[in-house]
Design an enzyme around this catalytic site. Structure first.
Site, mmCIF file in Angstrom:
data_model
loop_
_atom_site.group_PDB
_atom_site.id
_atom_site.type_symbol
_atom_site.label_atom_id
_atom_site.label_comp_id
_atom_site.label_asym_id
_atom_site.label_seq_id
_atom_site.Cartn_x
_atom_site.Cartn_y
_atom_site.Cartn_z
ATOM 1 N N ARG A 79 0.775 -1.233 -0.170
ATOM 2 C CA ARG A 79 -0.136 0.042 0.016
ATOM 3 C C ARG A 79 0.884 1.116 0.003
ATOM 4 O O ARG A 79 0.692 2.416 -0.586
ATOM 5 C CB ARG A 79 -0.882 0.108 1.201
ATOM 6 C CG ARG A 79 -2.268 -0.861 1.016
ATOM 7 C CD ARG A 79 -2.963 -1.208 2.426
ATOM 8 N NE ARG A 79 -3.341 0.292 2.792
ATOM 9 C CZ ARG A 79 -3.950 0.321 4.082
ATOM 10 N NH1 ARG A 79 -4.203 -0.614 4.997
ATOM 11 N NH2 ARG A 79 -4.509 1.264 4.372
ATOM 12 N N CYS B 284 -0.555 6.073 9.224
ATOM 13 C CA CYS B 284 -0.744 4.689 8.686
ATOM 14 C C CYS B 284 -2.019 4.993 7.791
ATOM 15 O O CYS B 284 -2.346 6.074 7.144
ATOM 16 C CB CYS B 284 -1.357 3.811 9.576
ATOM 17 S SG CYS B 284 -2.636 4.264 10.879
#
Length: 278
Positions: free
Chosen positions: A176, A236
């Site tokens: 990601r 995150c």
């Protein structure tokens, strides 16, 4: 009480009048698991359930943003967590959500907070006792204050792109981070904040779920190119696993660290923020 305690230590402290055990398990909405139901089906004796999903600011569009100090204090009081409590957190989540609970509690003024090393899986693997249902708790006073120095905002991260005062670490999975794998939310751009370091949160643990410590912990950051002598901002996807590297550097004695609460969700939805994939 240390910031990280063992199952053996907790078993020996059970029954202490000032000890409060908290199940801080949290799952993503699409995980197919119900944290509260699992808690009621079996938890460490005396533990109360902290609903992290509910401990958020519901007035905006971003997930997991910090609640107001007043809301946080009210929820802690209803769980029997108050002044003078020694609080031990654990979870049974792949997100290691007890780290987020630790960050919130310490930021809102709790003085003695620890995480159970290995969490509920280690407790179960050692055949330690469990109980079901919900314990009765007595409300306690929680004196709340908010330490904003532990929170980074989008403007702080944007400024850091230019002055490079702090190291920015990203706890999402590496695919990601690079943009090879799309974000769970389909409306988000892929990639990462320019200049950030990829430190997937799973790298901070041994295979049995216990935390790495000492040189092993330092190596996770150093292998990612992070300069531990500089201040740090953790990020995150939505502010949850960003608490893992934040807790990790606290284990190393480092305190000049902030959590970017808006995280990639806020950054990616702003068309004016730069994104990188290399």
């Amino acid at each position: 009480m240390d910031q990280l305690v063992s199952t053996e230590w907790l078993a020996g402290e059970m029954g202490a009048s000032d000890l409060r055990v908290v199940d801080a398990t949290y799952f993503l909405p699409d995980a197919g698991r119900n944290a509260r139901a699992e808690y009621e089906g079996g938890h460490i004796p005396g533990a109360v359930f902290m609903d992290i999903a509910e401990l958020a600011d519901a007035s905006g569009d971003l997930p997991n943003m910090l609640p107001s100090a007043e809301k946080f204090a009210s929820r802690m009081q209803s769980l029997g967590l108050g002044d003078g409590s020694r609080i031990v957190l654990y979870d049974d989540s792949p997100l290691r959500s007890s780290a987020r609970a630790w960050w919130m509690l310490t930021m809102f003024g709790a003085h003695s907070v620890a995480i159970l090393d290995g969490g509920l899986p280690k407790w179960k693997s050692e055949d330690r006792p469990l109980e079901t249902g919900r314990p009765e708790v007595r409300h306690r006073h929680f004196t709340v204050w908010k330490d904003d120095k532990q929170v980074a905002k989008k403007a702080d991260v944007m400024a850091n792109l230019h002055d490079k005062h702090a190291e920015l670490v990203d706890a999402r999975p590496s695919a990601r981070f690079t943009g090879e794998e799309p974000e769970p939310r389909g409306d988000l751009a892929s990639g990462h904040i320019p200049g950030s370091h990829s430190t997937p949160h799973g790298q901070f643990f041994h295979g049995d779920g216990t935390w790495k410590t000492g040189d092993e912990l330092k190596a996770v950051f150093e292998d990612a190119g992070v300069d531990l002598d500089k201040p740090m901002i953790t990020s995150c996807g939505s502010g949850m696993t960003a608490a893992v590297p934040l807790f990790a550097v606290h284990l190393l004695g480092k305190e000049d660290v902030r959590l970017y609460d808006g995280a990639w969700t806020e950054w990616a939805t702003d068309p004016h923020t730069p994104k990188a994939t290399a």
